[in-house]
Design a protein around this motif. Structure first.
Motif, PDB file in Angstrom:
ATOM      1  N   VAL A  25       0.833  -1.206   0.000  1.00  0.00           N
ATOM      2  CA  VAL A  25       0.000   0.000   0.000  1.00  0.00           C
ATOM      3  C   VAL A  25       0.868   1.256   0.000  1.00  0.00           C
ATOM      4  CG1 VAL A  25      -1.659   1.339   1.355  1.00  0.00           C
ATOM      5  CG2 VAL A  25      -1.970  -1.124   1.085  1.00  0.00           C
ATOM      6  N   LEU A  26       1.931   1.243   0.792  1.00  0.00           N
ATOM      7  CA  LEU A  26       2.829   2.398   0.863  1.00  0.00           C
ATOM      8  C   LEU A  26       3.529   2.646  -0.472  1.00  0.00           C
ATOM      9  CD1 LEU A  26       4.428   1.882   4.385  1.00  0.00           C
ATOM     10  CD2 LEU A  26       3.012   3.816   3.669  1.00  0.00           C
ATOM     11  N   ILE A  27       3.973   1.571  -1.110  1.00  0.00           N
ATOM     12  CA  ILE A  27       4.659   1.711  -2.399  1.00  0.00           C
ATOM     13  C   ILE A  27       3.704   2.241  -3.464  1.00  0.00           C
ATOM     14  CG2 ILE A  27       5.798   0.428  -4.243  1.00  0.00           C
ATOM     15  CD1 ILE A  27       6.930  -1.431  -2.059  1.00  0.00           C
ATOM     16  N   VAL A  28       2.484   1.701  -3.497  1.00  0.00           N
ATOM     17  CA  VAL A  28       1.492   2.190  -4.452  1.00  0.00           C
ATOM     18  C   VAL A  28       1.175   3.657  -4.175  1.00  0.00           C
ATOM     19  CG1 VAL A  28      -0.900   1.956  -5.216  1.00  0.00           C
ATOM     20  CG2 VAL A  28       0.496  -0.085  -4.859  1.00  0.00           C
ATOM     21  N   THR A  29       1.059   4.003  -2.891  1.00  0.00           N
ATOM     22  CA  THR A  29       0.788   5.393  -2.523  1.00  0.00           C
ATOM     23  C   THR A  29       1.922   6.307  -2.970  1.00  0.00           C
ATOM     24  OG1 THR A  29      -0.499   4.685  -0.601  1.00  0.00           O
ATOM     25  CG2 THR A  29       0.323   6.936  -0.590  1.00  0.00           C
ATOM     26  N   ALA A  30       3.162   5.834  -2.810  1.00  0.00           N
ATOM     27  CA  ALA A  30       4.315   6.641  -3.217  1.00  0.00           C
ATOM     28  C   ALA A  30       4.324   6.882  -4.719  1.00  0.00           C
ATOM     29  CB  ALA A  30       5.606   5.947  -2.775  1.00  0.00           C
ATOM     30  N   PHE A  31       3.957   5.866  -5.505  1.00  0.00           N
ATOM     31  CA  PHE A  31       3.968   5.998  -6.966  1.00  0.00           C
ATOM     32  C   PHE A  31       2.800   6.836  -7.475  1.00  0.00           C
ATOM     33  CE2 PHE A  31       6.962   2.414  -7.028  1.00  0.00           C
ATOM     34  CZ  PHE A  31       7.826   2.846  -8.034  1.00  0.00           C
ATOM     35  N   ARG A  71      -0.266  15.935   2.351  1.00  0.00           N
ATOM     36  CA  ARG A  71       1.159  16.027   2.671  1.00  0.00           C
ATOM     37  C   ARG A  71       1.689  14.687   3.186  1.00  0.00           C
ATOM     38  NH1 ARG A  71       3.433  20.749   2.572  1.00  0.00           N
ATOM     39  NH2 ARG A  71       4.935  20.357   4.235  1.00  0.00           N
ATOM     40  N   VAL A  72       0.874  13.951   3.915  1.00  0.00           N
ATOM     41  CA  VAL A  72       1.288  12.617   4.373  1.00  0.00           C
ATOM     42  C   VAL A  72       1.442  11.679   3.181  1.00  0.00           C
ATOM     43  CG1 VAL A  72       0.543  10.567   5.659  1.00  0.00           C
ATOM     44  CG2 VAL A  72       0.341  12.831   6.697  1.00  0.00           C
ATOM     45  N   ILE A  73       0.501  11.749   2.226  1.00  0.00           N
ATOM     46  CA  ILE A  73       0.562  10.887   1.040  1.00  0.00           C
ATOM     47  C   ILE A  73       1.808  11.181   0.217  1.00  0.00           C
ATOM     48  CG2 ILE A  73      -0.536  10.419  -1.184  1.00  0.00           C
ATOM     49  CD1 ILE A  73      -3.249  10.727   0.209  1.00  0.00           C
ATOM     50  N   LEU A  74       2.083  12.463  -0.043  1.00  0.00           N
ATOM     51  CA  LEU A  74       3.259  12.813  -0.830  1.00  0.00           C
ATOM     52  C   LEU A  74       4.542  12.620  -0.035  1.00  0.00           C
ATOM     53  CD1 LEU A  74       2.004  15.969  -2.749  1.00  0.00           C
ATOM     54  CD2 LEU A  74       2.158  13.623  -3.526  1.00  0.00           C
ATOM     55  N   LEU A  80      10.220   6.909   1.077  1.00  0.00           N
ATOM     56  CA  LEU A  80      10.614   5.670   0.417  1.00  0.00           C
ATOM     57  C   LEU A  80      11.736   5.903  -0.594  1.00  0.00           C
ATOM     58  CD1 LEU A  80       7.181   3.899  -0.156  1.00  0.00           C
ATOM     59  CD2 LEU A  80       8.878   3.435   1.607  1.00  0.00           C
ATOM     60  N   ARG A  81      11.705   7.024  -1.286  1.00  0.00           N
ATOM     61  CA  ARG A  81      12.756   7.316  -2.276  1.00  0.00           C
ATOM     62  C   ARG A  81      14.098   7.536  -1.592  1.00  0.00           C
ATOM     63  NH1 ARG A  81      14.072  12.361  -3.815  1.00  0.00           N
ATOM     64  NH2 ARG A  81      11.990  13.111  -3.220  1.00  0.00           N
ATOM     65  N   VAL A  82      14.104   8.343  -0.548  1.00  0.00           N
ATOM     66  CA  VAL A  82      15.351   8.584   0.177  1.00  0.00           C
ATOM     67  C   VAL A  82      15.865   7.297   0.800  1.00  0.00           C
ATOM     68  CG1 VAL A  82      16.397   9.798   2.129  1.00  0.00           C
ATOM     69  CG2 VAL A  82      14.833  11.012   0.602  1.00  0.00           C
ATOM     70  N   GLY A  83      14.964   6.529   1.419  1.00  0.00           N
ATOM     71  CA  GLY A  83      15.379   5.278   2.040  1.00  0.00           C
ATOM     72  C   GLY A  83      15.918   4.282   1.038  1.00  0.00           C
ATOM     73  N   ALA A  84      15.242   4.131  -0.106  1.00  0.00           N
ATOM     74  CA  ALA A  84      15.668   3.155  -1.113  1.00  0.00           C
ATOM     75  C   ALA A  84      17.012   3.537  -1.723  1.00  0.00           C
ATOM     76  CB  ALA A  84      14.608   3.027  -2.195  1.00  0.00           C
ATOM     77  N   VAL A  85      17.175   4.814  -2.084  1.00  0.00           N
ATOM     78  CA  VAL A  85      18.442   5.239  -2.690  1.00  0.00           C
ATOM     79  C   VAL A  85      19.588   5.141  -1.686  1.00  0.00           C
ATOM     80  CG1 VAL A  85      19.672   7.186  -3.736  1.00  0.00           C
ATOM     81  CG2 VAL A  85      17.295   6.724  -4.367  1.00  0.00           C
ATOM     82  N   ALA A  86      19.336   5.555  -0.448  1.00  0.00           N
ATOM     83  CA  ALA A  86      20.382   5.501   0.573  1.00  0.00           C
ATOM     84  C   ALA A  86      20.828   4.063   0.835  1.00  0.00           C
ATOM     85  CB  ALA A  86      19.879   6.141   1.871  1.00  0.00           C
ATOM     86  N   VAL A  87      19.864   3.154   0.961  1.00  0.00           N
ATOM     87  CA  VAL A  87      20.209   1.751   1.181  1.00  0.00           C
ATOM     88  C   VAL A  87      20.884   1.173  -0.060  1.00  0.00           C
ATOM     89  CG1 VAL A  87      19.257  -0.556   1.592  1.00  0.00           C
ATOM     90  CG2 VAL A  87      18.435   1.383   2.917  1.00  0.00           C
ATOM     91  N   GLY A  88      20.468   1.622  -1.243  1.00  0.00           N
ATOM     92  CA  GLY A  88      21.137   1.169  -2.462  1.00  0.00           C
ATOM     93  C   GLY A  88      22.601   1.564  -2.479  1.00  0.00           C
TER      94      GLY A  88
END
Length: 287
Positions: A25-31, A71-74, A80-88
């Motif tokens: 749900v979070l990933i779909v919301t982010a996209f 604002r919570v949705i965006l 997720l973008r910051v977390g994914a790139v940082a972990v990458g």
């Protein structure tokens, strides 16, 4: 282990299923954030400032009249973008360092691991703040800072796994057959050390999102007017008594996201650990 069996063991319990559903749900919301948000997250409407949750604004409005739900949705996309790139970043750098240190050993191991020890000597948030003090605030620099902070963790986990794998019979056989180091590492070592790396990736995503929220909270992460859960918490702390929703809803979003990643990481660890996997398979067979 086959993918089907792994998924069956992973989702045999309700907690892992719920955690995975929350993350989907979070990933779909982010996209689809722009399409799902009922209002423009940066549009101000001072006449409707500090309005409580209602039919028009489900999560209420903030001190500038901006819709908190939007604002919570965006903010989900930012986190997720910051977390994914940082972990990458930390995943690629840490695995490479761990592979080199564990496979070659000796002075290569000493140099790389001592550099990792230097990073480990500093608290994670202090190191991230120090990096941002040099690079400057912003979400892009926050990705780099968080990636640097978590690189030593992946390096150590990878090195520990490589130290045991490099002495296996199939590795020695490949070396005796004249295979080069790059071929041995790519075809025989790396595929057999992925299990702990996958688990650590899931757990690190939770901590990376939490770190981004903390950096944004102190003004070093995502900058206004872009929405960020940590920034929203910082803005809402001055209105807790008169507008509790400003801090509660982004705080709940952070809590649920971090909890979901941690629960899924624990489930992955149980499935990918050989002893736990055998116990789970035995338990399932006896039922």
């Amino acid at each position: 282990m086959r993918a089907g069996e792994t998924l069956r063991l992973l989702f045999r319990g309700p907690t892992a299923i719920v955690a995975a559903a929350v993350l989907v749900v979070l990933i779909v919301t982010a996209f689809l954030g722009e399409q799902l948000a009922p209002y423009d997250a940066t549009a101000t409407d001072v006449s409707n400032r500090l309005q409580g949750p209602s039919g028009d604004h489900w999560f209420g409005t903030d001190e500038l009249g901006r819709d908190v739900l939007s604002r919570v949705i965006l903010g989900a996309e930012v986190s997720l973008r910051v977390g994914a790139v940082a972990v990458g970043i930390s995943l690629v750098a840490g695995v490479l360092i761990g592979l080199l240190a564990g496979y070659y050993g000796r002075w290569v191991d000493d140099v790389l691991m001592r550099l990792s020890d230097v990073l480990f000597a500093f608290p994670a948030m202090l190191m991230a703040i120090a990096v941002l003090a040099i690079l400057g605030p912003g979400s892009t620099n926050a990705m780099i800072a968080i990636g640097i902070v978590y690189t030593p963790i992946f390096a150590r986990i990878t090195r520990a796994s490589v130290l045991s794998v490099r002495e296996e019979v199939y590795v020695r056989a490949a070396r005796s057959a004249g295979a080069g180091d790059l071929r041995i590492i790519g075809r025989h070592v790396l595929p057999n050390v992925t299990a702990p790396i996958i688990v650590q990736t899931s757990i690190s995503l939770a901590f990376a999102i939490l770190s981004e929220a903390a950096l944004s909270f102190v003004g070093l992460g995502t900058q206004p007017p872009d929405p960020s859960w940590g920034r929203m918490l910082a803005e809402g702390r001055g209105f807790v008594e008169q507008a509790w929703w400003m801090a509660v809803f982004p705080g709940v979003a952070i809590f649920v996201t971090v909890l979901a990643f941690n629960v899924l990481g624990d489930a992955l660890r149980d499935v990918l650990d050989p002893r736990q996997r055998q116990a789970m398979a035995t338990s399932g067979a006896t039922r």
